[in-house]
Design a protein around this motif. Structure first.
Motif, PDB file in Angstrom:
ATOM      1  N   SER A   1      -3.352   6.554   6.298  1.00 36.64           N
ATOM      2  CA  SER A   1      -4.281   6.119   5.251  1.00 36.64           C
ATOM      3  C   SER A   1      -5.312   5.177   5.843  1.00 36.64           C
ATOM      4  O   SER A   1      -5.177   4.696   6.981  1.00 36.64           O
ATOM      5  CB  SER A   1      -3.515   5.429   4.124  1.00 36.64           C
ATOM      6  OG  SER A   1      -3.035   4.161   4.565  1.00 36.64           O
TER       7      SER A   1
ATOM      8  N   THR B   1      -0.696  14.100   0.846  1.00 37.98           N
ATOM      9  CA  THR B   1      -1.324  13.414  -0.303  1.00 37.98           C
ATOM     10  C   THR B   1      -0.959  11.937  -0.266  1.00 37.98           C
ATOM     11  O   THR B   1      -0.019  11.517   0.418  1.00 37.98           O
ATOM     12  CB  THR B   1      -0.854  14.039  -1.621  1.00 37.98           C
ATOM     13  OG1 THR B   1       0.581  13.911  -1.718  1.00 37.98           O
ATOM     14  CG2 THR B   1      -1.259  15.503  -1.710  1.00 37.98           C
TER      15      THR B   1
ATOM     16  N   THR C   1      -1.196   8.415  -3.139  1.00 39.56           N
ATOM     17  CA  THR C   1      -1.618   7.895  -4.449  1.00 39.56           C
ATOM     18  C   THR C   1      -2.749   6.907  -4.245  1.00 39.56           C
ATOM     19  O   THR C   1      -2.902   6.292  -3.190  1.00 39.56           O
ATOM     20  CB  THR C   1      -0.437   7.209  -5.150  1.00 39.56           C
ATOM     21  OG1 THR C   1       0.069   6.164  -4.309  1.00 39.56           O
ATOM     22  CG2 THR C   1       0.666   8.191  -5.464  1.00 39.56           C
ATOM     23  N   GLY C   2      -3.538   6.783  -5.269  1.00 42.74           N
ATOM     24  CA  GLY C   2      -4.667   5.867  -5.176  1.00 42.74           C
ATOM     25  C   GLY C   2      -5.876   6.556  -4.577  1.00 42.74           C
ATOM     26  O   GLY C   2      -5.963   7.783  -4.470  1.00 42.74           O
ATOM     27  N   ASN C   3      -6.796   5.719  -4.216  1.00 41.63           N
ATOM     28  CA  ASN C   3      -8.070   6.223  -3.718  1.00 41.63           C
ATOM     29  C   ASN C   3      -8.210   6.143  -2.203  1.00 41.63           C
ATOM     30  O   ASN C   3      -9.305   6.293  -1.668  1.00 41.63           O
ATOM     31  CB  ASN C   3      -9.220   5.459  -4.369  1.00 41.63           C
ATOM     32  CG  ASN C   3      -9.257   5.662  -5.876  1.00 41.63           C
ATOM     33  OD1 ASN C   3      -8.982   6.765  -6.359  1.00 41.63           O
ATOM     34  ND2 ASN C   3      -9.570   4.595  -6.623  1.00 41.63           N
ATOM     35  N   SER C   4      -7.128   5.890  -1.513  1.00 43.62           N
ATOM     36  CA  SER C   4      -7.217   5.742  -0.067  1.00 43.62           C
ATOM     37  C   SER C   4      -7.495   7.096   0.596  1.00 43.62           C
ATOM     38  O   SER C   4      -7.013   8.136   0.147  1.00 43.62           O
ATOM     39  CB  SER C   4      -5.909   5.165   0.485  1.00 43.62           C
ATOM     40  OG  SER C   4      -5.988   5.031   1.886  1.00 43.62           O
ATOM     41  N   THR C   5      -8.283   7.063   1.615  1.00 44.04           N
ATOM     42  CA  THR C   5      -8.557   8.285   2.380  1.00 44.04           C
ATOM     43  C   THR C   5      -7.489   8.472   3.463  1.00 44.04           C
ATOM     44  O   THR C   5      -6.867   7.499   3.903  1.00 44.04           O
ATOM     45  CB  THR C   5      -9.935   8.220   3.039  1.00 44.04           C
ATOM     46  OG1 THR C   5      -9.973   7.085   3.904  1.00 44.04           O
ATOM     47  CG2 THR C   5     -11.029   8.112   1.983  1.00 44.04           C
TER      48      THR C   5
ATOM     49  N   TYR D   1       0.840  -1.214   0.000  1.00 41.92           N
ATOM     50  CA  TYR D   1       0.000   0.000   0.000  1.00 41.92           C
ATOM     51  C   TYR D   1       0.869   1.255   0.000  1.00 41.92           C
ATOM     52  O   TYR D   1       1.945   1.282   0.604  1.00 41.92           O
ATOM     53  CB  TYR D   1      -0.922   0.009   1.220  1.00 41.92           C
ATOM     54  CG  TYR D   1      -1.867  -1.166   1.250  1.00 41.92           C
ATOM     55  CD1 TYR D   1      -2.829  -1.324   0.256  1.00 41.92           C
ATOM     56  CD2 TYR D   1      -1.788  -2.117   2.265  1.00 41.92           C
ATOM     57  CE1 TYR D   1      -3.696  -2.397   0.289  1.00 41.92           C
ATOM     58  CE2 TYR D   1      -2.655  -3.193   2.300  1.00 41.92           C
ATOM     59  CZ  TYR D   1      -3.620  -3.326   1.304  1.00 41.92           C
ATOM     60  OH  TYR D   1      -4.464  -4.387   1.322  1.00 41.92           O
TER      61      TYR D   1
END
Length: 375
Positions: A99, A54, A56-60, A24
């Protein structure tokens, strides 16, 4: 990622195992302070920190703010973190960005809070009269250890300033003045103290007298008080001094003197705020001539006839010569002799050159009538 494990024996027997693993992404932590300086004064400190992390990806992402003063706050991503410090010192601000898959990273910054000064001052007397005023301003300002040295700026409200911790100030004009003391530390931290002083105007003492030069007999000096005080400077009270043992607090007194000479009269006008002005003037009490001494020059020889009287110049003193004389209300002349004086009572007045008079009474006798008796 696909990970394969192949096991081979000596007899060339083999077996394999395949497993997928996922790596991840780790957040890229970025802590931003919106303040241009990380060093600020205690009285004005208010920091705004921003989480600009920030991933990468869609993780909050979620944020955990930690401050070295013990304050711990949780905010969602992109949240701002406001913080004010009640005490001076150095503090660490830490941001941990996490994350949704449990990966985290940290960023930190340090801020320094400088002690702020406390401005204060005292004045010896905040209300003074304009004549001889001397306002002594003394700074009682302070700052905690580590705050550096203090500098001072005084504004006295009359376009004058000073930079010492102790200042003696003279105001040229009466008025109500706003006094401001600003103190600044070595780190630029400042504080202000405001107070007011009052400078009262002086009264004006003044008087007149009905007649400054009078004769001793029947003298009466009527003093007229013309003192005044401007509006806003209080009411007036008065002290009249006619001699070391003769004073008065009346508004416009009168005085009679029992001795000739020059006498100093002093009037002091005092406002209810203690401002005083005085004025003085001399009055003169003129001496009267001595009481006339009448002598007989020629006695009356017979009843019904006349004689001659004279006011003795040798025994006349006092006053200011030359003298003039009046017999029984007649005109004043320089003659001290009364010819053809019949028997009776004579009222004699002596007047000196300044108009002062004295008087006396003399009874002029005559012989009894001559009586003739026939036998």
């Amino acid at each position: 990622y696909r990970v394969s494990l192949v096991v081979t024996l000596k007899n060339n027997c083999t077996d394999s195992f395949v497993k997928n693993v996922t790596i991840y992404p780790v957040p890229k932590v970025k802590l931003i302070s919106t303040d241009t300086s990380v060093s600020i004064c205690q009285s004005t400190n208010k920091f705004l920190f921003k989480d600009s992390s920030t991933i990468t990806g869609n993780s909050t992402l979620s944020s955990l703010w930690t401050v070295s003063d013990g304050d711990t706050s949780r905010y969602s991503i992109q949240s701002n973190f406001q913080k004010s410090f009640s005490q001076a010192g150095k503090y660490w601000i830490k941001l941990r960005s996490m994350s949704g898959l449990g990966c985290s990273a940290e960023d930190s910054t340090q801020v320094e809070i400088y002690p702020g000064p406390t401005a204060d001052f005292r004045v010896n007397d905040s209300t003074q009269c304009v004549r001889g005023n001397n306002f002594e301003f003394r700074s009682n300002s302070s700052i905690k250890p580590g705050g550096g040295k203090l500098t001072y700026t005084w504004d006295f409200g009359d376009d004058s300033t000073a930079t010492d911790s102790f200042v003696s100030k003279y105001y040229e004009k009466p008025g109500y003045y706003r006094v401001v003391l600003s103190v600044t530390s070595s780190f630029g931290c400042s504080a202000t103290r405001v107070s007011h002083v009052r400078v009262y105007d002086m009264p004006e003492a003044n008087f007149t007298v009905n007649n400054a030069t009078q004769c001793l007999s029947a003298n009466k000096y009527d003093f007229v008080n013309n003192s005044n005080s401007k509006t806003g400077n209080g009411t007036l009270r008065y002290i009249w001094e006619f001699s070391p043992t003769d004073t008065s607090h009346a508004f416009s007194p009168s005085r009679s003197y029992n001795a000739s000479g020059r006498h100093l009269v002093n009037l002091t006008a005092i406002t209810s705020f203690g401002c005083a002005d005085d004025t003085m003037s001399f009055i003169e009490v003129l001496p009267n001539p001595d009481t006339p001494f009448v002598s007989v020059v020629n006695s009356i020889p017979c009843h019904g006839q006349t004689g001659k009287l004279e006011i003795s110049k040798i025994l006349v003193g006092g006053g200011t010569p030359p003298y003039t004389y009046s017999w029984n209300g007649g005109s004043f002349t320089y003659s001290n002799v009364f010819d053809s004086a019949a028997a009776g009572t004579y009222n004699v007045v002596i007047r000196d050159s300044l108009g002062c008079e004295s008087s006396g009474t003399y009874y002029f006798r005559e012989p009894e009538p001559l009586r003739v008796t026939l036998r």
